[in-house]
Structure formats: structure tokens, C-alpha cells
Design a protein around this motif. Structure first.
Motif, PDB file in Angstrom:
ATOM      1  N   PRO A 143       0.806  -1.222   0.000  1.00  0.00           N
ATOM      2  CA  PRO A 143       0.000   0.000   0.000  1.00  0.00           C
ATOM      3  C   PRO A 143       0.840   1.273   0.000  1.00  0.00           C
ATOM      4  CG  PRO A 143      -0.888  -1.584   1.575  1.00  0.00           C
ATOM      5  CD  PRO A 143       0.429  -2.129   1.108  1.00  0.00           C
ATOM      6  N   ARG A 144       1.968   1.268   0.714  1.00  0.00           N
ATOM      7  CA  ARG A 144       2.804   2.459   0.761  1.00  0.00           C
ATOM      8  C   ARG A 144       3.429   2.730  -0.611  1.00  0.00           C
ATOM      9  NH1 ARG A 144       5.468   4.645   5.404  1.00  0.00           N
ATOM     10  NH2 ARG A 144       5.165   2.669   6.484  1.00  0.00           N
ATOM     11  N   ALA A 145       3.847   1.673  -1.301  1.00  0.00           N
ATOM     12  CA  ALA A 145       4.428   1.844  -2.634  1.00  0.00           C
ATOM     13  C   ALA A 145       3.395   2.398  -3.607  1.00  0.00           C
ATOM     14  CB  ALA A 145       4.981   0.518  -3.145  1.00  0.00           C
ATOM     15  N   LEU A 146       2.159   1.944  -3.504  1.00  0.00           N
ATOM     16  CA  LEU A 146       1.108   2.428  -4.403  1.00  0.00           C
ATOM     17  C   LEU A 146       0.903   3.929  -4.252  1.00  0.00           C
ATOM     18  CD1 LEU A 146      -1.445  -0.483  -3.883  1.00  0.00           C
ATOM     19  CD2 LEU A 146      -0.129  -0.033  -5.956  1.00  0.00           C
ATOM     20  N   VAL A 147       0.854   4.411  -3.010  1.00  0.00           N
ATOM     21  CA  VAL A 147       0.656   5.848  -2.776  1.00  0.00           C
ATOM     22  C   VAL A 147       1.891   6.623  -3.220  1.00  0.00           C
ATOM     23  CG1 VAL A 147       0.095   7.595  -1.044  1.00  0.00           C
ATOM     24  CG2 VAL A 147      -0.891   5.317  -0.862  1.00  0.00           C
ATOM     25  N   CYS A 148       3.081   6.056  -2.946  1.00  0.00           N
ATOM     26  CA  CYS A 148       4.328   6.695  -3.352  1.00  0.00           C
ATOM     27  C   CYS A 148       4.393   6.832  -4.871  1.00  0.00           C
ATOM     28  CB  CYS A 148       5.512   5.872  -2.847  1.00  0.00           C
ATOM     29  SG  CYS A 148       7.130   6.439  -3.412  1.00  0.00           S
ATOM     30  N   ALA A 149       4.048   5.767  -5.595  1.00  0.00           N
ATOM     31  CA  ALA A 149       4.083   5.812  -7.062  1.00  0.00           C
ATOM     32  C   ALA A 149       3.109   6.856  -7.592  1.00  0.00           C
ATOM     33  CB  ALA A 149       3.764   4.433  -7.625  1.00  0.00           C
ATOM     34  N   ARG A 150       1.906   6.896  -7.041  1.00  0.00           N
ATOM     35  CA  ARG A 150       0.922   7.886  -7.501  1.00  0.00           C
ATOM     36  C   ARG A 150       1.423   9.306  -7.262  1.00  0.00           C
ATOM     37  NH1 ARG A 150      -3.011   4.143  -4.778  1.00  0.00           N
ATOM     38  NH2 ARG A 150      -3.905   2.855  -6.452  1.00  0.00           N
ATOM     39  N   ASP A 151       2.065   9.518  -6.127  1.00  0.00           N
ATOM     40  CA  ASP A 151       2.595  10.840  -5.816  1.00  0.00           C
ATOM     41  C   ASP A 151       3.683  11.234  -6.819  1.00  0.00           C
ATOM     42  OD1 ASP A 151       3.164  13.176  -3.943  1.00  0.00           O
ATOM     43  OD2 ASP A 151       5.087  12.141  -3.863  1.00  0.00           O
ATOM     44  N   ASN A 152       4.601  10.313  -7.110  1.00  0.00           N
ATOM     45  CA  ASN A 152       5.679  10.615  -8.054  1.00  0.00           C
ATOM     46  C   ASN A 152       5.153  10.882  -9.454  1.00  0.00           C
ATOM     47  OD1 ASN A 152       8.302  10.564  -6.704  1.00  0.00           O
ATOM     48  ND2 ASN A 152       7.814   8.442  -6.202  1.00  0.00           N
ATOM     49  N   LEU A 153       4.208  10.084  -9.900  1.00  0.00           N
ATOM     50  CA  LEU A 153       3.672  10.259 -11.250  1.00  0.00           C
ATOM     51  C   LEU A 153       2.906  11.570 -11.368  1.00  0.00           C
ATOM     52  CD1 LEU A 153       2.662   6.550 -11.664  1.00  0.00           C
ATOM     53  CD2 LEU A 153       4.376   7.740 -13.043  1.00  0.00           C
ATOM     54  N   ALA A 154       2.229  11.968 -10.284  1.00  0.00           N
ATOM     55  CA  ALA A 154       1.545  13.260 -10.298  1.00  0.00           C
ATOM     56  C   ALA A 154       2.552  14.404 -10.342  1.00  0.00           C
ATOM     57  CB  ALA A 154       0.647  13.383  -9.067  1.00  0.00           C
ATOM     58  N   ARG A 155       3.636  14.287  -9.590  1.00  0.00           N
ATOM     59  CA  ARG A 155       4.684  15.318  -9.609  1.00  0.00           C
ATOM     60  C   ARG A 155       5.264  15.488 -11.014  1.00  0.00           C
ATOM     61  NH1 ARG A 155       7.562  16.491  -4.612  1.00  0.00           N
ATOM     62  NH2 ARG A 155       6.711  15.340  -2.823  1.00  0.00           N
ATOM     63  N   LEU A 156       5.374  14.359 -11.742  1.00  0.00           N
ATOM     64  CA  LEU A 156       5.958  14.378 -13.078  1.00  0.00           C
ATOM     65  C   LEU A 156       4.938  14.722 -14.167  1.00  0.00           C
ATOM     66  CD1 LEU A 156       8.121  11.140 -12.727  1.00  0.00           C
ATOM     67  CD2 LEU A 156       9.001  13.482 -12.852  1.00  0.00           C
ATOM     68  N   GLY A 157       3.682  14.888 -13.775  1.00  0.00           N
ATOM     69  CA  GLY A 157       2.640  15.178 -14.749  1.00  0.00           C
ATOM     70  C   GLY A 157       2.293  13.978 -15.611  1.00  0.00           C
TER      71      GLY A 157
END
Length: 345
Positions: A198-212
Motif C-alpha cells: 500500500p505504501r508503494a502504491l501511494v508513493c508511485a501515484r505521488d511521483n507520477l503526479a509530480r511528473l505530470g
């Protein structure tokens, strides 16, 4: 207390609760670490094989971590460290326990290993500043407990190998989302990135949002594969078949090569007939005698797959050049490969 005394007590399993100045506690921990890292007396015999050297190294690492973890500091309810000159670590602690079974940890006073606290602070700084990924030309922000893409050579492989298609790709075990981001930046229209942490899923979503890139990448909870088939399925499983001793080590150690074998066994069912599966894997396990090339090729064939080709790159990390490293011979010979796999005809 002198460092020699502290180190002896810690090695015996005695916890040391520090009540003085925070910076003095750090100095004591550094002094204890120097004693842990002092060159040991010559063994009665040298390891009989690279595999034995690896297991002895892992055992020494575990003993070192356990002993250094005996230096404890008090933390008040709310997350304030009750020591002079202590830093504000409330945010770092909150990030580490968010969404875990310890989410209520800050509700009452507790003690914490100083070594673990320093790790939390370092993870907080990584998350805040990010890690530059040359293959992306941007930063990835790893969360506590999610492996940081500090070894970039495997991402260089992802960035340079010709794509079999640009319509759809699966990224299996996405972690920080970095491979999905590289594929999306290369022009893949849609990427489905999976993970079961679950932590990786939220982390990945955060990074992808930062990168647009959140519009191009779907992050989904799954044990390995999402439903359906794709013309490209990529996976960077843990490289060493050994038991992890901490959550963060699950990205490095894979007991009995379970994730690797799970990816290979399920790939044909999730790959389009003319598609490619990209397996990113170091051969360090082979040099350590933990897995043979024949085993890997046997698993590939047994899964109904064939090898289309392989792209190789040598690691650039400092340990590959450190002659004092117990595993230097294996690290110096290590090669990271991107195996291009297809369904057998």
C-alpha cells in the motif's frame, strides 16, 4: 559511559536508554559503529565458496544492526524527542508510520533506536528533496519503506532498448513508479503499474503526479499482474534469493526467487502473441553461487518463453570498486541485464 563499555553491553543484548545531549548520543553511536566496523581477527579458515561468504556477510550485517540498535532515545507523545539539542522529527515520524499498524504510535511516549531514527530522518530528506534519475531528467521522491532508485544503470537499459509497441505496457512491482515513468516519458500511451505494498502504491501515484504523468499511468494494487494482456510487460524483481530482514530489503532479497519465478510463470498469460517481456536482473546471484544461469534459463523455458535478446550494462556504484568489500569479487564481475522475452512458438 565509554564507547567500549557501551559496545560490549549492546553486543550482550543490553538496551541503553540515553538521557543526555542528542548530539552526544550521535557521537556515541558513531564510536560504537567504528568498533563494529573494525577489521575482525583473521578467521580460522576462509569461506569455502562465494555463497558461504555471502551468508557470513549477511550474518555479520544482522549482528551489527542488532547491536547498534540497542542505543535508545526517549520520544514524548506527539513525537518530540526529550533530549537537549534534539531536532524536530515529528514530520519524519509521521511519514514513517502513516497507514501502518503503528499509526497511533505518537499517541503516547515511547523509546526508539537512535540508528532507526537516523534512518527515518534520512528517508524524510530523500522524500523531500528527491533522487535525480538521469534516465528521466527529473527527480523521484521515495517514501519511507519504498526502495529508492539510487542504482540508475537498470533505468538506462529501460530508456534505450527499442520499444516493441507504444500502445500499452505493464510495470510489475512498480515501487516508486520510476520504470512506469520512464516508459511513459518514452511515449507509451498507457502504462499500468502494479504493486501489492500500500505504501508503494501511494508513493508511485505521488511521483507520477509530480511528473505530470498520472494521466498516462494507472497505478493498481495487484499481486504481480493486472488483468489482460500487453505488448510490453516489464519487471525488475529483487535480484538476490535470500530472506529479507526488514521491509525495505524486500526490494533486494527475494526468498527462493518467488517474485522472479512468479513473473516468468505468469508472463505468457499476460503478454500479447508478438509482445515482449522485459526482465531486468543482475547476475550478482550467479557470481555468489545463489542461483545459476542454467536455472534461470530453465525457468524461462519451463514458462513457455524464449529469449529474443539481452542488453547488458555494468554497475556504477561504489561497492563495485571497493576492494575491501567482503563480496568484492562478485560485485566487480556483476552485470545488469535486460532480458527480452517472448512467448515460445
Amino acid at each position: 559511559m565509554k564507547a567500549d563499555t557501551a559496545w560490549r553491553l549492546a553486543c550482550e543484548g543490553t538496551g541503553l536508554l540515553w538521557r543526555g545531549d542528542y548530539h552526544n548520543a550521535r557521537q556515541l553511536l558513531q564510536a560504537m559503529a567504528r568498533r563494529a566496523d573494525a577489521r575482525p581477527r583473521k578467521r580460522s579458515r576462509e569461506p569455502a565458496s562465494p555463497a558461504e561468504a555471502f551468508h557470513l556477510h549477511r550474518m555479520a550485517q544482522a549482528q551489527r544492526a542488532r547491536s547498534l540498535g540497542m542505543l535508545l532515545i526517549p520520544v514524548e507523545a506527539g513525537g518530540r524527542i526529550a533530549l537537549r539539542r534534539a531536532p524536530d522529527v515529528v514530520e519524519a515520524l509521521a511519514e514513517a508510520i502513516d497507514g501502518t499498524a503503528d499509526a497511533d504510535l505518537l499517541d503516547a511516549p515511547f523509546v526508539l533506536s537512535l540508528r532507526e531514527l537516523l534512518g527515518l530522518i534520512g528517508a524524510h530528506e530523500w522524500r523531500r528533496k528527491g533522487v535525480l534519475v538521469p534516465a528521466l531528467g527529473a527527480r523521484i521522491h521515495p517514501w519511507y519503506g519504498v526502495f529508492s532508485p539510487i542504482r540508475g544503470e537498470y533505468l538506462d537499459l529501460i530508456a534505450r532498448v527499442p520499444l516493441p509497441a507504444r500502445t500499452l505496457a505493464f510495470d510489475i512491482g512498480t515501487g516508486t513508479g520510476v520504470i512506469a515513468a520512464v516508459l511513459a516519458r518514452r511515449g507509451v500511451d498507457r502504462v499500468v503499474a502494479t504493486d501489492q505494498d500500500p505504501r508503494a502504491l501511494v508513493c508511485a501515484r505521488d511521483n507520477l503526479a509530480r511528473l505530470g504523468l498520472d494521466g498516462a499511468v494507472e497505478v493498481a494494487a495487484a499481486d504481480l499482474f493486472p488483468s489482460g494482456r500487453a505488448p510490453l510487460v516489464a519487471c525488475n524483481p529483487p535480484w538476490l534469493p535470500a530472506k529479507p530482514t526488514a521491509a525495505i530489503e524486500r526490494a533486494v532479497y527475494d526468498p527462493d526467487s518467488r517474485m522472479l519465478r512468479g513473473f516468468l510463470d505468469g508472463l505468457a498469460a499476460h503478454l500479447m502473441p508478438d509482445g515482449e517481456g522485459w526482465l531486468i536482473l543482475s547476475d550478482l546471484a550467479e557470481h555468489l553461487g545463489l542461483r545459476s544461469r542454467e536455472q534461470l534459463l530453465g525457468w524461462i523455458a519451463a514458462a513457455g518463453l524464449r529469449v529474443l535478446g539481452r542488453e547488458d550494462i555494468r554497475p556504477r556504484h561504489a561497492k563495485a570498486r571497493d576492494a575491501d568489500d567482503p563480496l568484492h569479487a562478485a560485485r566487480a564481475a556483476e552485470i545488469t541485464s535486460l532480458w527480452r522475452l517472448a512467448i515460445s512458438a
